[in-house]
Design a protein around this motif. Structure first.
Motif, PDB file in Angstrom:
ATOM      1  N   SER A  61      47.900  -6.244  17.513  1.00  0.00           N
ATOM      2  CA  SER A  61      46.817  -5.800  16.632  1.00  0.00           C
ATOM      3  C   SER A  61      46.733  -4.280  16.521  1.00  0.00           C
ATOM      4  O   SER A  61      46.241  -3.757  15.540  1.00  0.00           O
ATOM      5  N   ASN A  62      47.256  -3.537  17.542  1.00  0.00           N
ATOM      6  CA  ASN A  62      47.292  -2.080  17.450  1.00  0.00           C
ATOM      7  C   ASN A  62      48.507  -1.710  16.614  1.00  0.00           C
ATOM      8  O   ASN A  62      49.552  -1.359  17.129  1.00  0.00           O
ATOM      9  N   ASN A  63      48.366  -1.820  15.288  1.00  0.00           N
ATOM     10  CA  ASN A  63      49.561  -1.762  14.460  1.00  0.00           C
ATOM     11  C   ASN A  63      49.242  -1.150  13.107  1.00  0.00           C
ATOM     12  O   ASN A  63      48.459  -1.675  12.330  1.00  0.00           O
ATOM     13  N   ALA A  64      49.882  -0.007  12.847  1.00  0.00           N
ATOM     14  CA  ALA A  64      49.572   0.719  11.618  1.00  0.00           C
ATOM     15  C   ALA A  64      50.154   0.039  10.382  1.00  0.00           C
ATOM     16  O   ALA A  64      49.754   0.339   9.264  1.00  0.00           O
ATOM     17  N   ILE A  90      47.566  -2.872   9.205  1.00  0.00           N
ATOM     18  CA  ILE A  90      46.302  -2.466   8.600  1.00  0.00           C
ATOM     19  C   ILE A  90      46.424  -2.469   7.072  1.00  0.00           C
ATOM     20  O   ILE A  90      45.418  -2.470   6.358  1.00  0.00           O
ATOM     21  N   PHE A 101      43.485  -3.494   3.954  1.00  0.00           N
ATOM     22  CA  PHE A 101      43.397  -2.590   2.809  1.00  0.00           C
ATOM     23  C   PHE A 101      43.662  -3.350   1.501  1.00  0.00           C
ATOM     24  O   PHE A 101      42.916  -3.217   0.533  1.00  0.00           O
ATOM     25  N   ALA A 116      45.966   2.156   1.059  1.00  0.00           N
ATOM     26  CA  ALA A 116      44.755   2.982   1.138  1.00  0.00           C
ATOM     27  C   ALA A 116      44.495   3.670  -0.199  1.00  0.00           C
ATOM     28  O   ALA A 116      43.360   3.727  -0.678  1.00  0.00           O
ATOM     29  N   CYS A 166      38.696   4.699   7.506  1.00  0.00           N
ATOM     30  CA  CYS A 166      40.104   4.875   7.844  1.00  0.00           C
ATOM     31  C   CYS A 166      40.945   5.024   6.578  1.00  0.00           C
ATOM     32  O   CYS A 166      41.852   5.858   6.517  1.00  0.00           O
ATOM     33  N   VAL A 226      43.271   8.196   5.638  1.00  0.00           N
ATOM     34  CA  VAL A 226      44.697   8.094   5.299  1.00  0.00           C
ATOM     35  C   VAL A 226      44.962   8.767   3.960  1.00  0.00           C
ATOM     36  O   VAL A 226      45.935   9.516   3.786  1.00  0.00           O
ATOM     37  N   ASP A 268      48.897   7.311  11.563  1.00  0.00           N
ATOM     38  CA  ASP A 268      49.467   6.014  11.933  1.00  0.00           C
ATOM     39  C   ASP A 268      48.831   5.491  13.210  1.00  0.00           C
ATOM     40  O   ASP A 268      48.432   4.341  13.303  1.00  0.00           O
ATOM     41  N   SER A 319      45.183   4.561  12.618  1.00  0.00           N
ATOM     42  CA  SER A 319      45.095   3.305  11.871  1.00  0.00           C
ATOM     43  C   SER A 319      45.325   2.112  12.787  1.00  0.00           C
ATOM     44  O   SER A 319      44.671   1.084  12.665  1.00  0.00           O
ATOM     45  N   GLY A 320      46.303   2.260  13.687  1.00  0.00           N
ATOM     46  CA  GLY A 320      46.599   1.176  14.620  1.00  0.00           C
ATOM     47  C   GLY A 320      45.392   0.834  15.478  1.00  0.00           C
ATOM     48  O   GLY A 320      45.025  -0.338  15.625  1.00  0.00           O
ATOM     49  N   TYR A 321      44.741   1.870  16.016  1.00  0.00           N
ATOM     50  CA  TYR A 321      43.565   1.623  16.857  1.00  0.00           C
ATOM     51  C   TYR A 321      42.457   0.962  16.041  1.00  0.00           C
ATOM     52  O   TYR A 321      41.801   0.023  16.506  1.00  0.00           O
ATOM     53  N   VAL A 322      42.251   1.471  14.828  1.00  0.00           N
ATOM     54  CA  VAL A 322      41.208   0.891  13.966  1.00  0.00           C
ATOM     55  C   VAL A 322      41.504  -0.592  13.726  1.00  0.00           C
ATOM     56  O   VAL A 322      40.625  -1.445  13.832  1.00  0.00           O
ATOM     57  N   MET A 323      42.791  -0.893  13.466  1.00  0.00           N
ATOM     58  CA  MET A 323      43.168  -2.279  13.198  1.00  0.00           C
ATOM     59  C   MET A 323      42.865  -3.160  14.411  1.00  0.00           C
ATOM     60  O   MET A 323      42.337  -4.268  14.278  1.00  0.00           O
TER      61      MET A 323
END
Lengths: 427, 183
Positions: free
Chosen positions: A51-54, A57, A61, A244, B28, B32, B49, B52-56
């Protein structure tokens, strides 16, 4: 192990346990019965790193983009503009359904949202202008499925993530088959209405000046698509960043049409959170199952399994296609994709197929699952937007479009270049 | 009735949570976007990046309970809908029990991840060098919240079913199957 996992999958799913939880339970089962060392120790780390994954996300969006766009009022404008451009064809307004769905697909990552939007706008017209309800609603249900094929696509992001394939390449690979399907839908409607003109309602020709004036209404959607896809291929932005940008674009459109309010904003956010968490529970479950299967030696077992079956690569693909069509009657979209990816994709790749190509083939099959009863979400969405008439109208109406999709499946198998040409050309 | 009130309160609380994390998500996206614009001008915040990962991760864990109460976690409804109210509520209870047990296990197994970050004072291996406990604490709390809400929902549902209030229990823990996505 493969047989046990497949049987366990079907049994647990039919108990109506949430799909994401089923995947975790299967992972626990593999860990207990087939793994030489306890994998459950890695569970927490697995949940964190998934889940910590850019990249992922991009999913919320794109969902938010769709939620905002649906409430922005742009659908009505797009529909009426396309009506002026395509209603002279045999089949009239039915083509506007397909064309609007295609354009919406190009900005929305979801098929259900696309079908729901087009259905709400189009249905009142069908009754007013005397169209055959079957063909008319079938075209909306089928056109809506393009949402997961024409980029951006949430399903392709999930596929790319779970199979470690490039998401920009997958997006590019989906473009030609998606447009091909849209063209196929239009041709099949023309063919049907050439044989049975009474199904197509009144053909209307608009003055050229009217047509040109309507083009203005297409600008927002075309602009949004160009920005999202353009920034990815210009190398300015990753899919996440493009998403985004798209969110802001959708807000801009909604502001221009005067549809932004606090209520609209909170509804869009709530919808986004709900869909995102639903997707993520399934994705994290699938990652965990993937991890346990790989650790328990799925790769070796698959080779042995395939040798035992003695199928050629082409026969394997045929079997896979049949499995998806059958499962597609009962399970669909993301669930169908995610529960099958851990087993089917390694199997297909082992036979020497390109995972990007297979992703696109799988999407066509999943689009079909969306409009085949008894469980076909788009059928219900379209029926929900109709004021009257039996459900069977929509189901019968999708038959010509299902046939078109089957042709696309055959075409993709015969000429993989339909999917692979664009990603190859970009390299 | 206590159970109905409890479910109502849980729904309300989770709606607030969902709007809040939705706002975080929106923030977020704006962040970005600003970074892309600044990059065209030759500078950058850096680390979008990573953030964003932490937010996700946080959005994912905190959104789960909201989705549960909105009946958003997809269930395949093949056999369940063929039964009467009793059968349906048994399916619902079984599914919720499986979910609650699994989620509790997940939340429990997430703790060692946070614990290690705290004990080792680990920092992310990135230019930002984010202290990991700072982002893992809200992430972990989200999973614990999901487990707590699941247990409370399970207890309420058992109370409703025991009292013969099948219509209420179906509203709270029933299913629209995949159809629900459309709503």
């Amino acid at each position: 192990m493969i047989v046990y996992v497949a049987a366990g999958l079907l049994a647990l799913l039919s108990l109506s346990i949430p799909v994401g939880i089923v995947l975790f339970l299967l992972g626990f089962g593999v860990d207990i019965f087939f793994s030489p060392f306890p994998l459950i120790r890695g569970l927490g780390q697995m949940v964190w790193s998934t889940s910590n994954n850019a990249t992922l996300i991009a999913i919320p969006f794109f969902v938010l983009l769709g939620e905002v766009l649906v409430r922005s009022g742009v659908a009505e404008k797009t529909y009426s503009a396309l009506d002026r451009w395509v209603s002279w064809l045999p089949g009239g307004l039915v083509h506007a359904n397909v064309a609007t769905a295609t354009m919406f697909s190009a900005t929305s990552g979801s098929s259900v949202a696309t079908a729901a939007t087009v259905a709400t706008v189009a249905m009142p017209q069908a009754e007013r202008l005397g169209y055959d309800p079957k063909l008319f609603s079938g075209a909306i249900a089928a056109g809506g499925t393009l949402g997961i094929m024409i980029p951006p696509s949430i399903n392709l992001i999930v596929y790319g993530f779970l199979t470690q394939t490039s998401i920009p390449k997958l997006f590019l690979a989906g473009l030609l088959p998606g447009l091909g399907l849209a063209l196929g839908f239009i041709l099949v409607v023309m063919l049907i209405c050439a044989i049975r003109p009474d199904l197509g309602g009144e053909r209307r020709v608009f003055p050229v000046a009217d047509m040109l004036k309507a083009l203005v209404n297409l600008v927002p959607i075309i602009l949004l698509f160009t920005i999202i896809i353009g920034t990815i291929y210009k190398g300015w932005a990753t899919p996440t960043e493009a998403a985004a940008v798209g969110v802001m674009g959708a807000f801009l459109i909604a502001i221009c049409f005067g549809h932004v309010s606090a209520g609209m904003l909170s509804q869009s956010l709530l919808g986004t959170i709900k869909i995102t968490s639903m997707i993520m529970l399934v994705v994290i479950g699938a990652s965990f199952l993937n991890f346990t299967l790989a650790s328990a030696g799925l790769g070796r077992e698959l080779s042995a399994f395939l040798d035992g079956l003695g199928l050629s690569p082409l026969e394997t693909i045929m079997v896979v296609v049949v499995i998806y069509i059958v499962l597609g009657f009962f399970i669909e979209t993301l669930s169908l994709m995610v529960v099958t990816i851990p087993i089917i994709v390694p199997l297909v790749v082992q036979q020497g197929y390109d995972p990007i190509w297979f992703g696109i083939l799988m999407i066509v099959l999943i689009e079909m699952a969306l409009i085949t009863p008894p469980v076909g979400l788009n059928l219900y969405v379209v029926q929900g937007a109709r004021k009257s008439g039996p459900m069977s109208d929509v189901m019968l109406g999708t038959i010509p479009f299902v046939a078109t999709m089957l042709l696309m499946v055959a075409a993709l198998i015969a000429w993989p270049q339909i999917a692979l040409f664009l990603p190859g050309a970009i390299e | 009735m206590v159970a109905e009130k409890l479910i109502y309160r849980l729904k309300l609380a989770n709606k607030w949570v969902a709007v809040l994390i939705g706002g975080l998500l929106l923030a977020c996206a704006i962040f970005v976007l600003l970074d892309i614009i600044m990059r065209q001008a030759g500078s950058s915040f850096g680390g979008t990046d990573e953030i964003s990962g932490y937010v996700m991760a946080i959005v994912t864990s905190w959104g789960m309970a909201y989705t549960l109460l909105e009946l958003g976690h997809v269930r395949i409804d093949l056999l369940r809908s063929r039964g009467g109210p009793w059968t349906r509520s048994l399916f619902d209870l079984g599914a919720l029990l499986a979910l609650t047990a699994t989620v509790t296990l997940i939340a429990w197994r997430c703790w060692p991840v946070l614990e290690r970050s705290i004990v080792n004072m680990s920092h992310a291996n990135t230019p930002l060098e984010t202290p990991l406990w700072l982002v893992q604490t809200p992430w972990f709390a989200g999973w614990v919240w999901f487990a707590i809400v699941s247990w409370l929902t399970l207890v309420s549902a058992i109370m409703l079913i025991a009292a013969g209030r099948f219509d209420q229990s179906e509203k709270a823990i029933g299913t629209f199957g995949e159809l629900d996505q459309a709503k």
